[in-house]
Write a protein that holds these residues in place. Structure first.
Motif, PDB file in Angstrom:
ATOM      1  N   ALA A  20      70.757  27.249  56.246  1.00  0.00           N
ATOM      2  CA  ALA A  20      70.152  28.562  56.493  1.00  0.00           C
ATOM      3  C   ALA A  20      69.354  28.548  57.795  1.00  0.00           C
ATOM      4  O   ALA A  20      69.424  29.496  58.589  1.00  0.00           O
ATOM      5  CB  ALA A  20      69.258  28.957  55.314  1.00  0.00           C
ATOM      6  N   LEU A  21      68.611  27.478  58.040  1.00  0.00           N
ATOM      7  CA  LEU A  21      67.831  27.367  59.272  1.00  0.00           C
ATOM      8  C   LEU A  21      68.750  27.324  60.488  1.00  0.00           C
ATOM      9  O   LEU A  21      68.512  28.022  61.486  1.00  0.00           O
ATOM     10  CB  LEU A  21      66.934  26.120  59.219  1.00  0.00           C
ATOM     11  N   ASP A  22      69.809  26.537  60.419  1.00  0.00           N
ATOM     12  CA  ASP A  22      70.770  26.478  61.524  1.00  0.00           C
ATOM     13  C   ASP A  22      71.371  27.857  61.797  1.00  0.00           C
ATOM     14  O   ASP A  22      71.462  28.298  62.940  1.00  0.00           O
ATOM     15  CB  ASP A  22      71.902  25.491  61.210  1.00  0.00           C
ATOM     16  N   THR A  64      54.016  20.719  54.406  1.00  0.00           N
ATOM     17  CA  THR A  64      53.859  20.820  55.859  1.00  0.00           C
ATOM     18  C   THR A  64      54.715  19.767  56.557  1.00  0.00           C
ATOM     19  O   THR A  64      55.406  20.067  57.536  1.00  0.00           O
ATOM     20  CB  THR A  64      52.374  20.665  56.250  1.00  0.00           C
ATOM     21  N   ARG A  65      54.692  18.529  56.057  1.00  0.00           N
ATOM     22  CA  ARG A  65      55.529  17.472  56.638  1.00  0.00           C
ATOM     23  C   ARG A  65      57.011  17.796  56.510  1.00  0.00           C
ATOM     24  O   ARG A  65      57.779  17.602  57.448  1.00  0.00           O
ATOM     25  CB  ARG A  65      55.231  16.120  55.978  1.00  0.00           C
ATOM     26  N   LEU A  66      57.411  18.312  55.352  1.00  0.00           N
ATOM     27  CA  LEU A  66      58.803  18.675  55.133  1.00  0.00           C
ATOM     28  C   LEU A  66      59.248  19.706  56.171  1.00  0.00           C
ATOM     29  O   LEU A  66      60.291  19.554  56.803  1.00  0.00           O
ATOM     30  CB  LEU A  66      58.985  19.241  53.721  1.00  0.00           C
ATOM     31  N   LEU A  67      58.455  20.740  56.371  1.00  0.00           N
ATOM     32  CA  LEU A  67      58.815  21.790  57.324  1.00  0.00           C
ATOM     33  C   LEU A  67      58.831  21.251  58.750  1.00  0.00           C
ATOM     34  O   LEU A  67      59.761  21.533  59.518  1.00  0.00           O
ATOM     35  CB  LEU A  67      57.862  22.976  57.199  1.00  0.00           C
ATOM     36  N   ASP A  68      57.838  20.452  59.109  1.00  0.00           N
ATOM     37  CA  ASP A  68      57.813  19.845  60.451  1.00  0.00           C
ATOM     38  C   ASP A  68      59.055  18.972  60.674  1.00  0.00           C
ATOM     39  O   ASP A  68      59.668  19.022  61.741  1.00  0.00           O
ATOM     40  CB  ASP A  68      56.551  19.005  60.649  1.00  0.00           C
ATOM     41  N   ASP A  69      59.422  18.179  59.666  1.00  0.00           N
ATOM     42  CA  ASP A  69      60.613  17.323  59.778  1.00  0.00           C
ATOM     43  C   ASP A  69      61.878  18.155  59.943  1.00  0.00           C
ATOM     44  O   ASP A  69      62.761  17.812  60.735  1.00  0.00           O
ATOM     45  CB  ASP A  69      60.751  16.420  58.546  1.00  0.00           C
ATOM     46  N   GLU A  70      61.990  19.250  59.202  1.00  0.00           N
ATOM     47  CA  GLU A  70      63.178  20.111  59.300  1.00  0.00           C
ATOM     48  C   GLU A  70      63.280  20.747  60.689  1.00  0.00           C
ATOM     49  O   GLU A  70      64.378  20.842  61.243  1.00  0.00           O
ATOM     50  CB  GLU A  70      63.151  21.200  58.223  1.00  0.00           C
ATOM     51  N   ILE A  71      62.171  21.160  61.255  1.00  0.00           N
ATOM     52  CA  ILE A  71      62.205  21.772  62.591  1.00  0.00           C
ATOM     53  C   ILE A  71      62.530  20.723  63.646  1.00  0.00           C
ATOM     54  O   ILE A  71      63.307  20.968  64.566  1.00  0.00           O
ATOM     55  CB  ILE A  71      60.895  22.524  62.881  1.00  0.00           C
ATOM     56  N   ARG A  72      61.961  19.512  63.519  1.00  0.00           N
ATOM     57  CA  ARG A  72      62.309  18.431  64.448  1.00  0.00           C
ATOM     58  C   ARG A  72      63.802  18.111  64.375  1.00  0.00           C
ATOM     59  O   ARG A  72      64.467  17.927  65.392  1.00  0.00           O
ATOM     60  CB  ARG A  72      61.489  17.171  64.153  1.00  0.00           C
ATOM     61  N   ALA A  73      64.342  18.054  63.165  1.00  0.00           N
ATOM     62  CA  ALA A  73      65.773  17.772  62.995  1.00  0.00           C
ATOM     63  C   ALA A  73      66.613  18.903  63.591  1.00  0.00           C
ATOM     64  O   ALA A  73      67.656  18.653  64.200  1.00  0.00           O
ATOM     65  CB  ALA A  73      66.103  17.584  61.518  1.00  0.00           C
ATOM     66  N   ALA A  76      66.707  18.396  67.283  1.00  0.00           N
ATOM     67  CA  ALA A  76      67.577  17.256  67.601  1.00  0.00           C
ATOM     68  C   ALA A  76      69.056  17.648  67.493  1.00  0.00           C
ATOM     69  O   ALA A  76      69.872  17.207  68.302  1.00  0.00           O
ATOM     70  CB  ALA A  76      67.275  16.087  66.665  1.00  0.00           C
ATOM     71  N   ARG A  77      69.383  18.484  66.516  1.00  0.00           N
ATOM     72  CA  ARG A  77      70.785  18.905  66.333  1.00  0.00           C
ATOM     73  C   ARG A  77      71.220  19.893  67.407  1.00  0.00           C
ATOM     74  O   ARG A  77      72.349  19.843  67.872  1.00  0.00           O
ATOM     75  CB  ARG A  77      70.978  19.588  64.969  1.00  0.00           C
ATOM     76  N   HIS A  78      70.346  20.817  67.770  1.00  0.00           N
ATOM     77  CA  HIS A  78      70.751  21.933  68.625  1.00  0.00           C
ATOM     78  C   HIS A  78      70.032  22.008  69.966  1.00  0.00           C
ATOM     79  O   HIS A  78      70.465  22.770  70.824  1.00  0.00           O
ATOM     80  CB  HIS A  78      70.527  23.265  67.892  1.00  0.00           C
ATOM     81  N   GLY A  79      68.930  21.313  70.122  1.00  0.00           N
ATOM     82  CA  GLY A  79      68.147  21.457  71.344  1.00  0.00           C
ATOM     83  C   GLY A  79      67.746  22.906  71.563  1.00  0.00           C
ATOM     84  O   GLY A  79      67.819  23.423  72.659  1.00  0.00           O
ATOM     85  N   SER A  80      67.365  23.547  70.504  1.00  0.00           N
ATOM     86  CA  SER A  80      67.164  24.990  70.494  1.00  0.00           C
ATOM     87  C   SER A  80      66.088  25.465  71.459  1.00  0.00           C
ATOM     88  O   SER A  80      65.019  24.881  71.566  1.00  0.00           O
ATOM     89  CB  SER A  80      66.802  25.454  69.085  1.00  0.00           C
ATOM     90  N   HIS A  81      66.397  26.545  72.158  1.00  0.00           N
ATOM     91  CA  HIS A  81      65.409  27.214  73.000  1.00  0.00           C
ATOM     92  C   HIS A  81      64.895  28.486  72.314  1.00  0.00           C
ATOM     93  O   HIS A  81      64.074  29.193  72.865  1.00  0.00           O
ATOM     94  CB  HIS A  81      66.012  27.559  74.366  1.00  0.00           C
ATOM     95  N   VAL A  82      65.388  28.750  71.107  1.00  0.00           N
ATOM     96  CA  VAL A  82      64.931  29.901  70.329  1.00  0.00           C
ATOM     97  C   VAL A  82      63.535  29.585  69.793  1.00  0.00           C
ATOM     98  O   VAL A  82      63.311  28.503  69.251  1.00  0.00           O
ATOM     99  CB  VAL A  82      65.902  30.176  69.155  1.00  0.00           C
ATOM    100  N   PRO A  83      62.592  30.518  69.940  1.00  0.00           N
ATOM    101  CA  PRO A  83      61.259  30.271  69.376  1.00  0.00           C
ATOM    102  C   PRO A  83      61.324  30.150  67.853  1.00  0.00           C
ATOM    103  O   PRO A  83      61.912  30.999  67.184  1.00  0.00           O
ATOM    104  CB  PRO A  83      60.452  31.513  69.770  1.00  0.00           C
TER     105      PRO A  83
END
Length: 156
Positions: A20-22, A64-73, A76-83
């Motif tokens: 869903a995040l992707d 909080t750690r779970l969400l931070d880890d998901e955003i970091r991942a 890493a997967r997409h190199g996203s420039h989307v805010p």
């Protein structure tokens, strides 16, 4: 006047949440928008979810750690420039996500979260969001396991 397309997405550490995040980031990119990733937490002493804890403070820290880890991942997967903004909210996931989506243009969820036992007892988060949301809701399915190759069965 500048308008911004906002997509709120539920993130819970599951494959469905990751998909869903992707999807939300790709959609926000296509629309020139932004993503607000939301993780809901509560502490009820039940040890069924990805964020288990012995007290409320620990439950919030783990969320909080779970969400931070998901955003970091995600980066890493997409190199996203989307805010992508992160928000950790206390409460039941369905109610918290529907509330977070009240100012969004779109609410995105994975079809299967992290706890089948909670689903059996409490109901589906996506079903609750669909009922309560004030914006369109997109539910991203999880991948089904590959089926063995088989001959098609003709209909009669």
């Amino acid at each position: 006047m500048t308008t911004r397309y906002l997509i709120v997405v539920g993130v819970d550490g599951s494959e469905g949440g990751q998909r869903a995040l992707d999807w939300a980031v790709r959609e926000a990119d296509a629309r020139g928008g932004a993503v607000q990733a939301v993780t809901a937490w509560s502490w009820d002493g039940l040890e069924f979810g990805p964020v288990t804890a012995t007290n409320p403070t620990e439950a919030k820290e783990r969320a909080t750690r779970l969400l931070d880890d998901e955003i970091r991942a995600l980066v890493a997967r997409h190199g996203s420039h989307v805010p992508v903004a992160a928000e950790v909210v206390e409460g039941s996931p369905g109610a918290a996500l529907a509330h977070a989506g009240r100012t969004a243009d779109l609410l995105v969820l994975g079809s299967h979260g992290s706890s089948r036992i909670r689903h059996t007892v409490l109901g589906s988060v996506s079903e609750e969001c669909i009922r309560k949301a004030t914006c369109p809701v997109v539910v991203i399915p999880v991948r089904l396991p590959a089926l063995p190759d088989a001959e098609p069965v003709p209909r009669r």
